[in-house]
Design a protein around this motif. Structure first.
Motif, mmCIF file in Angstrom:
data_model
loop_
_atom_site.group_PDB
_atom_site.id
_atom_site.type_symbol
_atom_site.label_atom_id
_atom_site.label_comp_id
_atom_site.label_asym_id
_atom_site.label_seq_id
_atom_site.Cartn_x
_atom_site.Cartn_y
_atom_site.Cartn_z
ATOM 1 N N LYS A 55 66.677 48.180 -25.999
ATOM 2 C CA LYS A 55 66.034 47.417 -24.918
ATOM 3 C C LYS A 55 64.532 47.219 -25.111
ATOM 4 O O LYS A 55 63.970 46.254 -24.595
ATOM 5 C CB LYS A 55 66.322 48.062 -23.564
ATOM 6 C CG LYS A 55 65.820 49.478 -23.399
ATOM 7 C CD LYS A 55 66.281 50.035 -22.056
ATOM 8 C CE LYS A 55 65.892 51.489 -21.878
ATOM 9 N NZ LYS A 55 66.400 52.024 -20.596
ATOM 10 N N ASN A 56 63.875 48.081 -25.836
ATOM 11 C CA ASN A 56 62.441 47.896 -26.086
ATOM 12 C C ASN A 56 62.137 47.568 -27.548
ATOM 13 O O ASN A 56 60.979 47.609 -27.966
ATOM 14 C CB ASN A 56 61.678 49.173 -25.686
ATOM 15 C CG ASN A 56 61.784 49.465 -24.199
ATOM 16 O OD1 ASN A 56 61.655 48.563 -23.372
ATOM 17 N ND2 ASN A 56 62.022 50.725 -23.860
ATOM 18 N N LYS A 57 63.192 47.231 -28.293
ATOM 19 C CA LYS A 57 63.017 47.002 -29.723
ATOM 20 C C LYS A 57 63.352 45.570 -30.156
ATOM 21 O O LYS A 57 62.862 45.105 -31.191
ATOM 22 C CB LYS A 57 63.895 47.980 -30.511
ATOM 23 C CG LYS A 57 63.578 49.447 -30.236
ATOM 24 C CD LYS A 57 64.574 50.373 -30.935
ATOM 25 C CE LYS A 57 64.313 51.823 -30.591
ATOM 26 N NZ LYS A 57 65.323 52.736 -31.188
ATOM 27 N N LEU A 58 64.214 44.889 -29.385
ATOM 28 C CA LEU A 58 64.652 43.541 -29.741
ATOM 29 C C LEU A 58 64.407 42.602 -28.582
ATOM 30 O O LEU A 58 64.271 43.018 -27.429
ATOM 31 C CB LEU A 58 66.147 43.546 -30.095
ATOM 32 C CG LEU A 58 66.575 44.380 -31.301
ATOM 33 C CD1 LEU A 58 68.099 44.441 -31.380
ATOM 34 C CD2 LEU A 58 66.006 43.801 -32.595
ATOM 35 N N HIS A 59 64.358 41.304 -28.870
ATOM 36 C CA HIS A 59 64.165 40.310 -27.810
ATOM 37 C C HIS A 59 65.338 40.381 -26.831
ATOM 38 O O HIS A 59 66.497 40.508 -27.253
ATOM 39 C CB HIS A 59 64.078 38.897 -28.412
ATOM 40 C CG HIS A 59 63.560 37.876 -27.456
ATOM 41 N ND1 HIS A 59 64.340 37.340 -26.451
ATOM 42 C CD2 HIS A 59 62.333 37.296 -27.344
ATOM 43 C CE1 HIS A 59 63.621 36.470 -25.762
ATOM 44 N NE2 HIS A 59 62.396 36.427 -26.282
ATOM 45 N N PRO A 60 65.060 40.323 -25.516
ATOM 46 C CA PRO A 60 66.133 40.408 -24.520
ATOM 47 C C PRO A 60 67.251 39.393 -24.712
ATOM 48 O O PRO A 60 68.420 39.701 -24.428
ATOM 49 C CB PRO A 60 65.399 40.163 -23.191
ATOM 50 C CG PRO A 60 64.007 40.625 -23.450
ATOM 51 C CD PRO A 60 63.733 40.268 -24.886
ATOM 52 N N LEU A 61 66.922 38.208 -25.219
ATOM 53 C CA LEU A 61 67.956 37.192 -25.452
ATOM 54 C C LEU A 61 68.920 37.633 -26.541
ATOM 55 O O LEU A 61 70.129 37.370 -26.460
ATOM 56 C CB LEU A 61 67.303 35.859 -25.839
ATOM 57 C CG LEU A 61 67.462 34.701 -24.866
ATOM 58 C CD1 LEU A 61 66.697 33.473 -25.350
ATOM 59 C CD2 LEU A 61 68.925 34.358 -24.655
ATOM 60 N N TYR A 62 68.395 38.277 -27.565
ATOM 61 C CA TYR A 62 69.260 38.782 -28.634
ATOM 62 C C TYR A 62 70.206 39.842 -28.083
ATOM 63 O O TYR A 62 71.422 39.792 -28.298
ATOM 64 C CB TYR A 62 68.400 39.375 -29.758
ATOM 65 C CG TYR A 62 69.201 39.929 -30.921
ATOM 66 C CD1 TYR A 62 69.454 39.155 -32.045
ATOM 67 C CD2 TYR A 62 69.724 41.224 -30.892
ATOM 68 C CE1 TYR A 62 70.196 39.660 -33.122
ATOM 69 C CE2 TYR A 62 70.464 41.730 -31.949
ATOM 70 C CZ TYR A 62 70.696 40.947 -33.051
ATOM 71 O OH TYR A 62 71.442 41.443 -34.090
ATOM 72 N N ILE A 63 69.645 40.797 -27.342
ATOM 73 C CA ILE A 63 70.459 41.875 -26.778
ATOM 74 C C ILE A 63 71.513 41.306 -25.836
ATOM 75 O O ILE A 63 72.686 41.695 -25.878
ATOM 76 C CB ILE A 63 69.575 42.890 -26.035
ATOM 77 C CG1 ILE A 63 68.557 43.524 -26.994
ATOM 78 C CG2 ILE A 63 70.438 43.986 -25.395
ATOM 79 C CD1 ILE A 63 67.509 44.390 -26.308
ATOM 80 N N ALA A 64 71.104 40.374 -24.976
ATOM 81 C CA ALA A 64 72.016 39.796 -23.986
ATOM 82 C C ALA A 64 73.171 39.057 -24.652
ATOM 83 O O ALA A 64 74.335 39.227 -24.268
ATOM 84 C CB ALA A 64 71.248 38.853 -23.061
ATOM 85 N N ALA A 65 72.859 38.233 -25.652
ATOM 86 C CA ALA A 65 73.904 37.449 -26.324
ATOM 87 C C ALA A 65 74.855 38.350 -27.100
ATOM 88 O O ALA A 65 76.080 38.176 -27.053
ATOM 89 C CB ALA A 65 73.265 36.420 -27.262
ATOM 90 N N VAL A 66 74.320 39.329 -27.808
ATOM 91 C CA VAL A 66 75.154 40.228 -28.616
ATOM 92 C C VAL A 66 76.011 41.116 -27.711
ATOM 93 O O VAL A 66 77.190 41.363 -27.998
ATOM 94 C CB VAL A 66 74.283 41.067 -29.572
ATOM 95 C CG1 VAL A 66 75.105 42.152 -30.249
ATOM 96 C CG2 VAL A 66 73.628 40.161 -30.625
ATOM 97 N N ALA A 67 75.444 41.580 -26.606
ATOM 98 C CA ALA A 67 76.220 42.391 -25.656
ATOM 99 C C ALA A 67 77.345 41.567 -25.051
ATOM 100 O O ALA A 67 78.483 42.044 -24.913
ATOM 101 C CB ALA A 67 75.309 42.930 -24.558
ATOM 102 N N HIS A 68 77.042 40.327 -24.673
ATOM 103 C CA HIS A 68 78.051 39.403 -24.146
ATOM 104 C C HIS A 68 79.198 39.265 -25.131
ATOM 105 O O HIS A 68 80.373 39.443 -24.774
ATOM 106 C CB HIS A 68 77.382 38.058 -23.878
ATOM 107 C CG HIS A 68 78.304 36.946 -23.501
ATOM 108 N ND1 HIS A 68 79.508 36.679 -24.147
ATOM 109 C CD2 HIS A 68 78.197 35.989 -22.559
ATOM 110 C CE1 HIS A 68 80.082 35.640 -23.609
ATOM 111 N NE2 HIS A 68 79.312 35.193 -22.634
ATOM 112 N N TYR A 69 78.861 38.957 -26.381
ATOM 113 C CA TYR A 69 79.924 38.770 -27.381
ATOM 114 C C TYR A 69 80.776 40.021 -27.519
ATOM 115 O O TYR A 69 82.016 39.943 -27.546
ATOM 116 C CB TYR A 69 79.341 38.385 -28.748
ATOM 117 C CG TYR A 69 80.381 38.578 -29.817
ATOM 118 C CD1 TYR A 69 81.510 37.751 -29.857
ATOM 119 C CD2 TYR A 69 80.324 39.657 -30.698
ATOM 120 C CE1 TYR A 69 82.533 37.980 -30.767
ATOM 121 C CE2 TYR A 69 81.336 39.884 -31.610
ATOM 122 C CZ TYR A 69 82.445 39.045 -31.637
ATOM 123 O OH TYR A 69 83.472 39.284 -32.526
#
Length: 281
Positions: free
Chosen positions: A187-201
């Motif tokens: 959560k403090n290492k990657l862009h939130p959009l990256y985390i959100a999209a990868v978590a969604h998938y």
């Protein structure tokens, strides 16, 4: 996390994805600046977003309600003759899940297994079965348990005629724990959009519940975005084919098209909101 599942999380970010992240961040800053100018208008836009989000997310899963019918039901609590009761139940449940999401953000709750199970329980409240296909391709009613991990295997018939099997029930808990650990670790290492999209998938890939996995994945994605000060993204029903195609490519280990798709959808959502905020009254 095993080497086999690690490929569904870690990707080399391309230049065009970095540009989309930057553009989304810039538009997010613009919205935060504009929304403080008119609280009453912002409240209307927030209500409009809830309707759009509910309509599109449920339509992707097969709801027959139109945007207007969804708005009428959410606003007035009245059903429309000739439409399945379950479609209205799904709309009610989805709105309650969104409200729970905002509560989680307001209370700064961490993302954990309980939260994801609670979201699923809200999405499936009052739903006792789902329609599935048996081995002969016949439609059957399959009993479901909301808010609990699946105990039976699930699959989907793809557009090319092949059957795609999701994660086996015996591996669900371990893989859900991996997903949650990854979300909180990055959560403090990657862009939130990256985390959100990868978590969604990955929530779609695991398909941890009897039903509600797609809607739940889109809510998880937006929970991550909101917790990081971003606006929620609405995946539109008219983009369903592109959405499913990007998910299919991710199944083969290439998450970049899906991250690109989600980033583009967020930017489009931002642009619509900015237009509403800046148009003449």
């Amino acid at each position: 996390m095993t080497e086999a599942t690690n490929k569904f999380y870690n990707q080399e970010i391309t230049t065009d994805i970095e540009y989309l992240f930057s553009k989304a961040s810039s538009l997010n800053d613009k919205i935060n600046s504009l929304k403080s100018n008119d609280d009453s208008l912002w409240n209307i836009i927030a209500k409009k977003l809830k309707v759009d989000w509910t309509y599109n997310s449920n339509s992707i899963e097969g709801s027959t309600l139109t945007l207007g019918e969804t708005f009428f039901f959410i606003s007035e609590g009245l059903t429309v003759e000739g439409k399945p009761f379950k479609d209205f139940l799904d709309a009610k449940n989805h709105v309650e899940a969104i409200d729970y999401l905002y509560e989680l953000v307001s209370n700064k709750r961490d993302i954990n297994e309980y939260v994801l199970k609670e979201i699923n329980a809200l999405l499936l409240s009052g739903v006792t079965y789902t329609v599935a296909q048996n081995s002969q391709g016949e439609k059957v009613k399959k009993r479901l348990t909301s808010g609990e991990y699946k105990k039976q295997s699930n699959h989907v018939l793809q557009t090319d005629g092949t059957i795609h099997w999701y994660v086996d029930p015996m591996n669900v808990k371990d893989q859900m724990e991996d997903l949650i650990t990854w979300i909180n670790d990055k959560k403090n290492k990657l862009h939130p959009l990256y985390i959100a999209a990868v978590a969604h998938y990955n929530l779609v890939r695991i398909h941890a519940f009897d039903d509600g996995n797609g809607r739940g994945a889109r809510i998880l994605m937006n929970l991550i975005l909101l917790k990081n000060g971003f606006f929620p993204v609405v995946v539109r029903n008219d983009k369903k084919r592109m959405y499913l195609d990007a998910l299919s490519k991710a199944d083969n280990g290439d998450l970049i098209p899906f991250i690109r798709f989600i980033s583009t959808e967020l930017i489009e959502t931002y642009e619509k909101v900015i237009n509403d905020l800046t148009s003449e009254k």
